[in-house]
Structure formats: C-alpha cells, structure tokens
Scaffold this motif. Structure first.
Motif, PDB file in Angstrom:
ATOM      1  N   TRP A  29      -0.088  11.609   0.126  1.00 53.07           N
ATOM      2  CA  TRP A  29      -1.192  11.105   0.547  1.00 53.07           C
ATOM      3  C   TRP A  29      -2.290  11.778  -0.276  1.00 53.07           C
ATOM      4  O   TRP A  29      -3.411  11.440   0.089  1.00 53.07           O
ATOM      5  CB  TRP A  29      -1.505  11.241   1.950  1.00 53.07           C
ATOM      6  CG  TRP A  29      -0.530  10.843   3.019  1.00 53.07           C
ATOM      7  CD1 TRP A  29       1.104  11.127   3.134  1.00 53.07           C
ATOM      8  CD2 TRP A  29      -0.545   9.462   3.970  1.00 53.07           C
ATOM      9  NE1 TRP A  29       1.637  10.243   3.909  1.00 53.07           N
ATOM     10  CE2 TRP A  29       0.853   9.250   4.391  1.00 53.07           C
ATOM     11  CE3 TRP A  29      -1.689   8.828   3.989  1.00 53.07           C
ATOM     12  CZ2 TRP A  29       0.953   8.219   5.180  1.00 53.07           C
ATOM     13  CZ3 TRP A  29      -1.347   7.599   4.887  1.00 53.07           C
ATOM     14  CH2 TRP A  29       0.001   7.508   5.312  1.00 53.07           C
ATOM     15  N   VAL A  57      -6.050   6.441  -2.299  1.00 51.28           N
ATOM     16  CA  VAL A  57      -7.594   5.877  -1.987  1.00 51.28           C
ATOM     17  C   VAL A  57      -7.569   5.381  -0.482  1.00 51.28           C
ATOM     18  O   VAL A  57      -6.463   5.333   0.283  1.00 51.28           O
ATOM     19  CB  VAL A  57      -8.112   4.655  -2.827  1.00 51.28           C
ATOM     20  CG1 VAL A  57      -8.253   5.244  -4.276  1.00 51.28           C
ATOM     21  CG2 VAL A  57      -7.026   3.606  -2.686  1.00 51.28           C
ATOM     22  N   LEU A  58      -8.965   5.170   0.100  1.00 57.07           N
ATOM     23  CA  LEU A  58      -8.966   4.800   1.392  1.00 57.07           C
ATOM     24  C   LEU A  58      -8.446   3.803   1.962  1.00 57.07           C
ATOM     25  O   LEU A  58      -7.548   3.659   2.984  1.00 57.07           O
ATOM     26  CB  LEU A  58     -10.572   4.901   1.814  1.00 57.07           C
ATOM     27  CG  LEU A  58     -10.732   4.720   3.393  1.00 57.07           C
ATOM     28  CD1 LEU A  58     -10.197   5.678   4.145  1.00 57.07           C
ATOM     29  CD2 LEU A  58     -12.307   4.400   3.574  1.00 57.07           C
ATOM     30  N   ASP A  59      -8.575   2.617   1.099  1.00 56.40           N
ATOM     31  CA  ASP A  59      -7.782   1.276   1.229  1.00 56.40           C
ATOM     32  C   ASP A  59      -6.320   1.548   1.559  1.00 56.40           C
ATOM     33  O   ASP A  59      -5.687   0.741   2.265  1.00 56.40           O
ATOM     34  CB  ASP A  59      -8.462   0.073   0.369  1.00 56.40           C
ATOM     35  CG  ASP A  59      -7.743   0.377  -0.876  1.00 56.40           C
ATOM     36  OD1 ASP A  59      -7.555   1.660  -1.298  1.00 56.40           O
ATOM     37  OD2 ASP A  59      -8.060  -0.343  -1.774  1.00 56.40           O
ATOM     38  N   ASN A  60      -5.721   2.205   0.656  1.00 55.50           N
ATOM     39  CA  ASN A  60      -4.215   2.159   0.805  1.00 55.50           C
ATOM     40  C   ASN A  60      -3.717   3.035   2.077  1.00 55.50           C
ATOM     41  O   ASN A  60      -2.586   2.855   2.402  1.00 55.50           O
ATOM     42  CB  ASN A  60      -3.558   2.910  -0.523  1.00 55.50           C
ATOM     43  CG  ASN A  60      -3.493   2.102  -1.705  1.00 55.50           C
ATOM     44  OD1 ASN A  60      -3.660   0.903  -1.480  1.00 55.50           O
ATOM     45  ND2 ASN A  60      -3.583   2.712  -3.005  1.00 55.50           N
ATOM     46  N   SER A  92      -1.816   0.882   8.890  1.00 58.43           N
ATOM     47  CA  SER A  92      -1.879  -0.566   9.680  1.00 58.43           C
ATOM     48  C   SER A  92      -0.527  -1.058   9.584  1.00 58.43           C
ATOM     49  O   SER A  92      -0.155  -1.614  10.414  1.00 58.43           O
ATOM     50  CB  SER A  92      -3.029  -1.292   9.033  1.00 58.43           C
ATOM     51  OG  SER A  92      -4.283  -0.843   9.237  1.00 58.43           O
ATOM     52  N   HIS A 116       0.694  -1.166  -0.120  1.00 56.79           N
ATOM     53  CA  HIS A 116       0.157   0.002  -0.093  1.00 56.79           C
ATOM     54  C   HIS A 116       0.874   1.247  -0.004  1.00 56.79           C
ATOM     55  O   HIS A 116       0.710   2.282   0.369  1.00 56.79           O
ATOM     56  CB  HIS A 116      -0.877  -0.043   1.211  1.00 56.79           C
ATOM     57  CG  HIS A 116      -1.912  -1.130   1.384  1.00 56.79           C
ATOM     58  ND1 HIS A 116      -3.182  -1.140   0.593  1.00 56.79           N
ATOM     59  CD2 HIS A 116      -1.927  -2.406   2.010  1.00 56.79           C
ATOM     60  CE1 HIS A 116      -3.783  -2.291   0.756  1.00 56.79           C
ATOM     61  NE2 HIS A 116      -2.887  -2.903   1.535  1.00 56.79           N
ATOM     62  N   ILE A 136      -5.321   3.186   4.953  1.00 60.82           N
ATOM     63  CA  ILE A 136      -5.638   2.507   5.821  1.00 60.82           C
ATOM     64  C   ILE A 136      -4.495   1.302   5.960  1.00 60.82           C
ATOM     65  O   ILE A 136      -3.796   0.832   6.895  1.00 60.82           O
ATOM     66  CB  ILE A 136      -7.074   1.794   5.931  1.00 60.82           C
ATOM     67  CG1 ILE A 136      -8.030   2.711   6.080  1.00 60.82           C
ATOM     68  CG2 ILE A 136      -7.043   0.622   7.171  1.00 60.82           C
ATOM     69  CD1 ILE A 136      -9.505   2.283   5.956  1.00 60.82           C
ATOM     70  N   GLY A 137      -4.078   0.601   4.908  1.00 63.50           N
ATOM     71  CA  GLY A 137      -3.128  -0.282   4.762  1.00 63.50           C
ATOM     72  C   GLY A 137      -1.722   0.249   5.073  1.00 63.50           C
ATOM     73  O   GLY A 137      -0.939  -0.523   5.902  1.00 63.50           O
ATOM     74  N   THR A 138      -1.387   1.454   4.864  1.00 65.60           N
ATOM     75  CA  THR A 138      -0.122   2.007   5.316  1.00 65.60           C
ATOM     76  C   THR A 138      -0.012   2.256   6.556  1.00 65.60           C
ATOM     77  O   THR A 138       0.991   2.180   7.239  1.00 65.60           O
ATOM     78  CB  THR A 138       0.201   3.256   4.394  1.00 65.60           C
ATOM     79  OG1 THR A 138      -0.013   3.237   2.886  1.00 65.60           O
ATOM     80  CG2 THR A 138       1.512   4.110   4.709  1.00 65.60           C
TER      81      THR A 138
END
Length: 358
Positions: free
Chosen positions: A271, A275-278, A284, A129, A280-282
């Motif tokens: 940033w 997108v939102l999932d990237n 996390s 991510h 959150i992945g970064t």
C-alpha cells in the motif's frame, strides 16, 4: 490500475487465482455427488464412519480437483500480490453455490443470487485496483523483508494474541463465541500466507537452476507453514463443530482476508505507493465481496416469498384488469340489494292504491 500496468507476472497470478477458485469450487460438487451415489447404494456413509467413498471415482475426481486448485493457489502467490489472491478465493464459494444449484438441485434463493453478483462485482473492482507490491525475486530479499522491524512487531503480536485466545479465552468463551477460534485461524493464517509466498519464490529459483535446497530459509518457511496449517485446521474444525457453517464461513473469510491484507501491507509494502483512488477501490471491492458472501451464506435457508416484498411492489404484482374487474364486481354487489328494495316499495304502493279503490 495498481499492479496490472503491464507486468506479465500479474496476469499469470490472476489467471492462477481464478483457476484455483474454479477447481476448488468444482471439487465440492464432485465429492458431494460421489457421496450421494454411495448413499443411494446403501453403503456406510462418511458421517457414520464409513470409508466407501474411497471406491468411488467421482470422489477421487473431486479430490484431484481440490489438489489442482490448491496448487494453482499456491503458485498464484508467487506472481500476484497476496492482497489480490486471497480475496479472490471467495469465488470458489460462488462457483460451488452456482454448480450445486445446477447439478445437485439445491435451491439458490434471491439472496444467494444477489450475493453471487456482489462477489463478482467486488472481485472485478479489486482486480482493477490491485496494489503493486515491492518486487521480491530471491530468498535473500525475502530474508531482508522478514527482518523488518514492522513485520517482527506484527508477528509477535499475532503469536501473543493467538496464545491468549487459545489458553485464556478459549476455555472460557470458545463454546459460546464464534470469534475466539476463528480469530486464531485468521491470525495464524496471515503468517501461513507469508510462508507460502516465500516458498513460491524458492520454487521459482529452484526451477531456474539456483541451489535453493542449501538455503536454510526455505526449510524454515516450510516448517513454519506446516505448523501454521496444522493450527488452522485444528481450530477451524473446532469452530465448525460448535457453530453453524453459515456463520463460520463468512466470519472466517472476512477475518482471514483482513489479516492477510494487513500482513502483506506490512511485509511487502503493497500500500506504500498506491494512490488514493486505488486504495478506495481495493477497500470497496473487498467490502463488496464481504457483503456478497454474507448474503450467500447467512440467508441460504430463508425462503423468499412475495409477502416479503414492499406493499407497493405487492400491489404492482396484481393484474390491473383483474383489479378493475374486482372493483366492478364490488360495485355491482353494492347496487344489487337496492333493486329488490325498490321493487318491494313499488309493489307496496300499488297494493295501497288498490286497497283505497276498493
């Protein structure tokens, strides 16, 4: 995936960052083995002011590995986002821990092994991510980004807060609070990474034949980098001299990486298009690495015994056959006293009958 969408430079930077962690982690082992060989020979140790390690080839091999690793890390910033390169520096701690347990016979307990696994998982998530930074291919574009009002406000806040920590909080709380000097190192370190990024771009232009040496920005970045690194080394040494290494290392890693991610997000807009999932992945992945580093250092000297396991796991460790045998022995022990008493009662009744017959 954020940045790994087919850009060759990203994979070059990723490979350089991984190679940097491997070389830096190995350098600690080579230096340590060289120092141990000097100690076995009875020479003056480095902690006692001796310099016999300068005659040991293993120590020089470790120093060479350190130089190669730092050079690879320096080059990685020119190809990959700083938000990716900086957190991957945690892998050097992992490499050092694993190699020390293999070649130096140092114990790596269960907490350390779990920390290593978490660091690997977190690094993998961050690579998947990784953010896509805005392309900066020349010193002119780097100069435009340095003039951005958001970065100027950030740099002023970093400098003012660092001065307050050094001259006001340091004399009062520096000897009792680990955050004071580590915050100075982390805040100034975010600016040093930006200088490294700009110098990496300058070197790429220099190798392509452009007259970079005539550009004043490259020299300004070099001077700022020397100043920032000097401040970092000074206050990091102060923190290490006062507090335990197992406390300073994870705290410094977390604060330094967080500062670098904030600086890169403001300066290179890493940033902005994620997108939102990237996102959150970064985040996390970074938190997973932090957890792994914390476990690896905070519980390094804590022995892990079976008594620390929950009760149901302790019961599960016992052999069921042994438990049945112990139960049988316990039951037989309960019945054993009854047999002599029954014999005694039968013997007493027989004696009474014999007395009556007489």
């Amino acid at each position: 995936m954020g940045a790994a969408g087919g850009r060759p430079g990203f994979y070059v930077g990723l490979g350089l960052a991984l190679a940097s962690s491997a070389f830096i982690g190995s350098s600690f082992i080579l230096k340590k083995k060289g120092l141990l060989r000097i100690c076995r020979r009875g020479r003056a140790r480095a902690g006692q002011g001796g310099h016999a390690y300068l005659q040991e080839w293993l120590w020089w091999a470790g120093l060479l590995c350190m130089g190669v690793g730092e050079a690879a890390n320096f080059a990685a910033y020119a190809f990959a986002p700083a938000t990716l390169v900086t957190p991957l520096g945690a892998l050097s701690v992992l490499v050092s821990a694993v190699l020390s347990s293999t070649f130096l016979n140092e114990q790596l307990n269960v907490h350390g092994k779990i920390g290593c696994l978490l660091s690997i998982l977190g690094s993998t998530v961050m690579v998947i991510h990784a953010p896509q930074e805005e392309e900066v291919s020349s010193l002119e574009s780097m100069a435009e980004k340095l003039k951005d009002p958001g970065f100027i406000v950030f740099a002023v806040c970093v400098l003012v807060s660092s001065l307050l920590l050094i001259f006001i909080a340091g004399p009062r709380y520096g000897q009792s609070n680990v955050l004071v000097y580590v915050l100075v190192c982390s805040a100034i370190g975010s600016l040093s990474v930006s200088c490294v990024k700009g110098l990496g771009i300058a070197l790429k232009e220099l190798f392509s034949g452009k007259p970079v040496l005539k550009e004043p920005l490259g020299w300004v970045l070099l001077v700022c980098l020397v100043i920032c690194i000097s401040v970092q080394i000074n206050y990091l040494n102060k923190a290490l001299d006062i507090f335990n290494t197992s406390v300073v290392t994870p705290v410094y890693y977390v604060l330094f990486t967080t500062s670098v991610m904030m600086c890169s997000a403001i300066l290179f807009k890493e940033w902005q298009h994620m997108v939102l999932d990237n996102i959150i992945g970064t985040i996390s992945g970074f938190l997973t690495i932090v957890s792994g580093i914390f476990l690896l250092h905070a519980f390094r000297d804590m022995p892990f015994t079976p008594d620390l396991l929950p009760l149901f796991l302790q019961q599960g460790r016992t052999d069921p056959r042994a438990s049945w045998r112990s139960a049988d022995r316990h039951q037989s022990c309960q019945h054993q006293p009854l047999l002599p008493s029954e014999d005694k009662s039968s013997q007493s009744t027989e004696e009474e009958e014999e007395g009556e017959n007489i």
